[in-house]
Design a protein around this motif. Structure first.
Motif, PDB file in Angstrom:
ATOM      1  N   ARG A  85      46.884  34.754  42.343  1.00  0.00           N
ATOM      2  CA  ARG A  85      46.051  35.872  41.906  1.00  0.00           C
ATOM      3  C   ARG A  85      46.371  36.329  40.484  1.00  0.00           C
ATOM      4  NH1 ARG A  85      47.989  39.364  46.951  1.00  0.00           N
ATOM      5  NH2 ARG A  85      49.918  38.451  46.116  1.00  0.00           N
ATOM      6  N   ASN A  86      47.639  36.213  40.095  1.00  0.00           N
ATOM      7  CA  ASN A  86      48.059  36.662  38.765  1.00  0.00           C
ATOM      8  C   ASN A  86      49.371  35.975  38.394  1.00  0.00           C
ATOM      9  OD1 ASN A  86      50.102  38.067  40.198  1.00  0.00           O
ATOM     10  ND2 ASN A  86      48.777  39.858  40.396  1.00  0.00           N
ATOM     11  N   GLU A  87      49.915  36.341  37.245  1.00  0.00           N
ATOM     12  CA  GLU A  87      51.130  35.675  36.764  1.00  0.00           C
ATOM     13  C   GLU A  87      52.305  35.889  37.707  1.00  0.00           C
ATOM     14  OE1 GLU A  87      49.035  36.980  32.856  1.00  0.00           O
ATOM     15  OE2 GLU A  87      49.192  37.684  34.929  1.00  0.00           O
ATOM     16  N   GLY A  88      52.369  37.035  38.368  1.00  0.00           N
ATOM     17  CA  GLY A  88      53.465  37.271  39.295  1.00  0.00           C
ATOM     18  C   GLY A  88      53.463  36.310  40.459  1.00  0.00           C
ATOM     19  N   ASP A  89      52.272  35.980  40.956  1.00  0.00           N
ATOM     20  CA  ASP A  89      52.171  35.033  42.072  1.00  0.00           C
ATOM     21  C   ASP A  89      52.705  33.659  41.695  1.00  0.00           C
ATOM     22  OD1 ASP A  89      51.066  36.988  43.606  1.00  0.00           O
ATOM     23  OD2 ASP A  89      49.087  36.065  43.805  1.00  0.00           O
ATOM     24  N   MET A  90      52.514  33.268  40.437  1.00  0.00           N
ATOM     25  CA  MET A  90      52.971  31.938  40.029  1.00  0.00           C
ATOM     26  C   MET A  90      54.473  31.786  40.207  1.00  0.00           C
ATOM     27  SD  MET A  90      50.771  30.577  36.786  1.00  0.00           S
ATOM     28  CE  MET A  90      51.092  31.952  35.690  1.00  0.00           C
ATOM     29  N   LYS A  91      55.201  32.898  40.094  1.00  0.00           N
ATOM     30  CA  LYS A  91      56.644  32.834  40.219  1.00  0.00           C
ATOM     31  C   LYS A  91      57.098  32.731  41.669  1.00  0.00           C
ATOM     32  CE  LYS A  91      57.035  35.424  35.940  1.00  0.00           C
ATOM     33  NZ  LYS A  91      57.449  36.676  35.265  1.00  0.00           N
ATOM     34  N   ARG A 148      53.843  25.931  35.841  1.00  0.00           N
ATOM     35  CA  ARG A 148      53.068  27.039  36.385  1.00  0.00           C
ATOM     36  C   ARG A 148      51.938  27.410  35.434  1.00  0.00           C
ATOM     37  NH1 ARG A 148      58.514  30.119  38.211  1.00  0.00           N
ATOM     38  NH2 ARG A 148      58.752  29.128  40.246  1.00  0.00           N
ATOM     39  N   GLN A 149      50.711  27.132  35.879  1.00  0.00           N
ATOM     40  CA  GLN A 149      49.531  27.531  35.146  1.00  0.00           C
ATOM     41  C   GLN A 149      48.547  28.157  36.116  1.00  0.00           C
ATOM     42  OE1 GLN A 149      47.924  24.588  32.515  1.00  0.00           O
ATOM     43  NE2 GLN A 149      49.916  24.071  31.625  1.00  0.00           N
ATOM     44  N   MET A 150      47.659  28.978  35.589  1.00  0.00           N
ATOM     45  CA  MET A 150      46.859  29.841  36.438  1.00  0.00           C
ATOM     46  C   MET A 150      45.810  29.086  37.256  1.00  0.00           C
ATOM     47  SD  MET A 150      46.547  32.836  37.555  1.00  0.00           S
ATOM     48  CE  MET A 150      47.798  33.494  36.466  1.00  0.00           C
ATOM     49  N   TYR A 199      39.082  35.324  43.471  1.00  0.00           N
ATOM     50  CA  TYR A 199      39.771  36.506  43.977  1.00  0.00           C
ATOM     51  C   TYR A 199      39.251  37.770  43.287  1.00  0.00           C
ATOM     52  CZ  TYR A 199      43.640  39.801  44.737  1.00  0.00           C
ATOM     53  OH  TYR A 199      44.381  40.911  45.051  1.00  0.00           O
ATOM     54  N   SER A 200      39.021  37.698  41.986  1.00  0.00           N
ATOM     55  CA  SER A 200      38.602  38.868  41.214  1.00  0.00           C
ATOM     56  C   SER A 200      37.139  39.216  41.420  1.00  0.00           C
ATOM     57  CB  SER A 200      38.859  38.625  39.722  1.00  0.00           C
ATOM     58  OG  SER A 200      38.004  37.597  39.234  1.00  0.00           O
ATOM     59  N   GLY A 201      36.345  38.263  41.922  1.00  0.00           N
ATOM     60  CA  GLY A 201      34.919  38.491  42.075  1.00  0.00           C
ATOM     61  C   GLY A 201      34.095  37.935  40.935  1.00  0.00           C
ATOM     62  N   GLU A 202      34.761  37.346  39.947  1.00  0.00           N
ATOM     63  CA  GLU A 202      34.027  36.719  38.850  1.00  0.00           C
ATOM     64  C   GLU A 202      33.122  35.610  39.375  1.00  0.00           C
ATOM     65  OE1 GLU A 202      34.993  33.889  34.960  1.00  0.00           O
ATOM     66  OE2 GLU A 202      36.569  35.189  35.769  1.00  0.00           O
ATOM     67  N   LYS A 203      33.608  34.886  40.381  1.00  0.00           N
ATOM     68  CA  LYS A 203      32.826  33.850  41.032  1.00  0.00           C
ATOM     69  C   LYS A 203      32.930  34.024  42.547  1.00  0.00           C
ATOM     70  CE  LYS A 203      33.199  30.172  37.546  1.00  0.00           C
ATOM     71  NZ  LYS A 203      33.552  28.724  37.331  1.00  0.00           N
ATOM     72  N   LYS A 204      31.998  33.403  43.264  1.00  0.00           N
ATOM     73  CA  LYS A 204      32.067  33.388  44.726  1.00  0.00           C
ATOM     74  C   LYS A 204      31.960  31.953  45.208  1.00  0.00           C
ATOM     75  CE  LYS A 204      30.082  35.135  49.027  1.00  0.00           C
ATOM     76  NZ  LYS A 204      29.075  36.014  49.666  1.00  0.00           N
ATOM     77  N   ALA A 205      32.777  31.612  46.177  1.00  0.00           N
ATOM     78  CA  ALA A 205      32.757  30.256  46.724  1.00  0.00           C
ATOM     79  C   ALA A 205      31.359  29.931  47.235  1.00  0.00           C
ATOM     80  CB  ALA A 205      33.776  30.127  47.844  1.00  0.00           C
ATOM     81  N   PRO A 206      30.748  28.846  46.764  1.00  0.00           N
ATOM     82  CA  PRO A 206      29.373  28.518  47.171  1.00  0.00           C
ATOM     83  C   PRO A 206      29.258  27.987  48.587  1.00  0.00           C
ATOM     84  CG  PRO A 206      30.240  26.808  45.745  1.00  0.00           C
ATOM     85  CD  PRO A 206      31.278  27.887  45.780  1.00  0.00           C
ATOM     86  N   VAL A 207      30.378  27.656  49.206  1.00  0.00           N
ATOM     87  CA  VAL A 207      30.378  27.141  50.573  1.00  0.00           C
ATOM     88  C   VAL A 207      31.574  27.755  51.299  1.00  0.00           C
ATOM     89  CG1 VAL A 207      31.695  25.093  49.890  1.00  0.00           C
ATOM     90  CG2 VAL A 207      30.386  25.062  52.015  1.00  0.00           C
ATOM     91  N   LEU A 208      31.393  28.075  52.575  1.00  0.00           N
ATOM     92  CA  LEU A 208      32.493  28.611  53.366  1.00  0.00           C
ATOM     93  C   LEU A 208      33.674  27.652  53.304  1.00  0.00           C
ATOM     94  CD1 LEU A 208      33.697  30.607  55.420  1.00  0.00           C
ATOM     95  CD2 LEU A 208      32.578  29.272  57.227  1.00  0.00           C
ATOM     96  N   THR A 209      34.827  28.188  52.942  1.00  0.00           N
ATOM     97  CA  THR A 209      36.029  27.383  52.734  1.00  0.00           C
ATOM     98  C   THR A 209      37.132  27.859  53.667  1.00  0.00           C
ATOM     99  OG1 THR A 209      35.442  27.064  50.397  1.00  0.00           O
ATOM    100  CG2 THR A 209      37.738  26.638  51.034  1.00  0.00           C
ATOM    101  N   ILE A 210      37.725  26.930  54.401  1.00  0.00           N
ATOM    102  CA  ILE A 210      38.849  27.218  55.288  1.00  0.00           C
ATOM    103  C   ILE A 210      40.019  26.349  54.836  1.00  0.00           C
ATOM    104  CG2 ILE A 210      39.704  27.167  57.665  1.00  0.00           C
ATOM    105  CD1 ILE A 210      36.826  27.441  58.619  1.00  0.00           C
ATOM    106  N   PHE A 211      41.201  26.941  54.722  1.00  0.00           N
ATOM    107  CA  PHE A 211      42.338  26.156  54.247  1.00  0.00           C
ATOM    108  C   PHE A 211      43.612  26.527  54.989  1.00  0.00           C
ATOM    109  CE2 PHE A 211      42.893  29.986  51.754  1.00  0.00           C
ATOM    110  CZ  PHE A 211      44.258  30.087  51.516  1.00  0.00           C
TER     111      PHE A 211
END
Length: 568
Positions: free
Chosen positions: A44-50, A59-61, A68-80
């Motif tokens: 989610r952010n730089e802290g998570d990378m650690k 470690r890159q974003m 997560y931020s809402g800038e984009k939305k997954a176009p297909v339901l994703t389960i992981f």
């Protein structure tokens, strides 16, 4: 329904969704569901990378933060499910599963859900014998030990999954079930991954816990990743209780890189009239309720109850009455509420914070499901018990410390090897020896030059991928190892096994090549365009001296130059 299966994600969501979109437009199909088999990296952010068990230099974003931020939305339901390279502080907020972003659902430590009537289960993490009997005691800030142990699977989750009695359609694990390699083209696998031979021949490659689940659940499909190679197998189980013998179709896929078999579309029969929404599974929730008191966030060993005269109860399977109670708890609505909310600030490219410390908090989704079903938030319990080892944590470790120090065992090499032999005499069990790595890449490079050009489509029977993690070794405990039934026919030559029915899955749907398609078994190999996100293709590296040129596994994911593309 059309299910897209993806191997190791490594945070490359943009590229995965772009590949799916390309296939949909090219083939005139609509993908209904995406399944990711671990190393998702929900950062989610730089802290998570650690909080990821990778050296700081890698470690890159990547692109998850946009969803997560809402800038984009997954176009297909994703389960992981989770793997062994995750933002563990994030996933620990959701021990029973939940939304990490709109339309992206995590199955938790272990979980079962339903979509269009199809039961989908999964187990997060990888097997490691010395942590297997412990509880989920880890809590941030992580030490160098807990940074790795946090993603090791535990016997409490295996015990829960073994209470399932109703049929499972699809199951996911990150590492392979031990012994599954005997049910596919083993010789071809070893040609691609020569360094696996000793573990294959000794029967120690893969997870014995996953093999135990495979024998118990016997799902129609089993999807994995972790070893960065495409491998298909067909396992016919022994008949149980006078019922017909079941068959499991196994498929493991590569990581998301150009010219790799990291994505494949599979046709899974859904149940007409079923909900179009992601749903809770009543049997699984009933098992969670029944086993709640068994959970202890302790680093002490725990043995599951058995019918040995020492326990008053050992069967925690769900009765019809218990499942009906779950339905009543949910007021008759099994649809998983779309109640995602941000729990920490999202990464802002315009305001980078490289020195940010990891954040950890409770998740409202977990709080809600625990209140509804009467479950314990084991993440909170671990924090209250203070079961952390040291306060240095991942946040205080230097790049050199992370490269050199580790408390894992030899059954868990990492895909991020570093040559620290000249810096420290300590043994880092998360490393793959450089000599083996170089030898493998050299041999595979010759094979690639002889067998196919850069535009060739990898056929169904071939396994893509040239990098891998291993999750076991001959040193792992084998005394209680589950012995799988013998394969239908042991491969005697390097030719494909004709005595086994071929796996009726489509050809690799994301070999990321530009060659012409090939017809195989009635399916057409799909072609996916190369990445367009700024990667730089380079020609094969030349060796000017006798000293081998060393390349680190997965370095292309964490640097601007894509070495893997040049190899293909």
């Amino acid at each position: 329904m059309k299910v897209a299966v993806e191997g190791c994600c490594h945070g490359e969501l943009d590229k995965i969704y772009e590949s799916i979109s390309y296939l949909e437009n090219k083939e005139g199909v609509k993908v209904d569901l995406l399944l990711c088999c671990g190393d998702f990296q929900a950062v989610r952010n730089e802290g998570d990378m650690k909080c990821m068990a990778v050296p700081a230099k890698y470690r890159q974003m990547q692109t998850f933060y946009k969803y997560y931020s809402g800038e984009k939305k997954a176009p297909v339901l994703t389960i992981f499910i989770g793997g062994n390279h995750e933002a563990s502080n994030h996933l620990q907020e959701l021990p029973y599963g939940g939304w990490v972003a709109p339309n992206i659902y995590y199955l938790g430590y272990a979980g079962v859900v339903r979509f269009r009537g199809v039961r989908i289960g999964g187990l997060s993490g990888i097997f490691k014998s010395h942590d297997y009997k412990k509880g989920h005691f880890e809590f941030p800030p992580y030490s160098q030990e807990t940074l790795r142990s946090v993603y090791h699977i535990r016997n409490i989750d295996i015990f829960k999954l073994k209470q399932l009695k109703m049929p499972i359609d699809v199951f996911m694990t990150h590492d392979w079930p031990r012994g599954i390699y005997h049910y596919g083209n083993t010789n071809q696998l070893l040609r691609k991954k020569k360094f696996l031979r000793q573990e294959v021949e000794s029967g120690t490659l893969g997870s014995p816990a996953a093999a135990e689940l495979l024998d118990h659940l016997q799902p129609s499909y089993w999807f994995s990743a972790h070893l960065h190679v495409k491998f298909a197998a067909l396992m016919q189980h022994e008949a149980k209780n006078n019922s017909a013998a079941k068959i499991t179709k196994f498929l493991s896929l590569d990581k998301c890189l150009p010219h790799r078999d990291f994505l494949q579309i599979v046709e899974v029969a859904d149940r007409p009239g079923s909900s179009e929404h992601l749903e809770y599974d009543p049997e699984w929730l009933a098992i969670l309720k029944a086993t709640d008191r068994l959970q202890k966030p302790s680093h002490n060993f725990w043995n599951p109850p058995q019918d040995n005269g020492l326990h008053t109860r050992w069967d925690f399977s769900a009765s019809e009455e218990a499942m009906m109670e779950v339905v009543r708890d949910l007021s008759g609505d099994l649809c998983i509420p779309e109640n995602f909310s941000l729990t920490v600030p999202a990464y802002d490219p315009s305001r980078p914070q490289p020195n940010a410390h990891p954040a950890y908090s409770t998740n409202p989704q977990t709080t809600e499901v625990c209140a509804t079903l009467g479950l314990t938030d084991i993440y909170i319990l671990a924090g209250q018990n203070g079961q952390t080892y040291g306060e240095e944590g991942a946040t205080g470790a230097t790049e050199e410390e992370e490269d050199e120090d580790s408390t894992g065992s030899v059954d868990e090499p990492s895909e991020y090897p570093t040559d620290t032999s000249g810096l420290s005499s300590s043994y880092n069990p998360d490393e793959i020896t450089i000599e083996d790595e170089w030898e493998e890449e050299e041999d595979e490079g010759v094979g690639c030059a002889e067998e196919k050009g850069t535009d060739a489509v990898v056929p169904e029977g071939q396994m893509g991928g040239q990098d891998s993690d291993r999750d076991s070794s001959p040193q792992r405990e084998t005394a209680n190892r589950l012995i799988l039934p013998p394969p239908c026919a042991a491969p005697e030559t390097e030719a494909p096994l004709h005595s086994l029915r071929p796996l009726s899955l489509p050809p690799p749907s994301a070999s990321l090549s530009q060659g012409s398609s090939e017809e195989e078994g009635g399916f057409t190999s799909a072609r996916v365009p190369k990445r367009t996100s700024g990667e730089t293709a380079q020609g094969p590296a030349s060796h000017t001296g006798s000293t081998p040129q060393i390349k680190r596994r997965n370095q292309s994911i964490y640097t601007a130059v894509d070495d893997d593309e040049s190899e293909d």
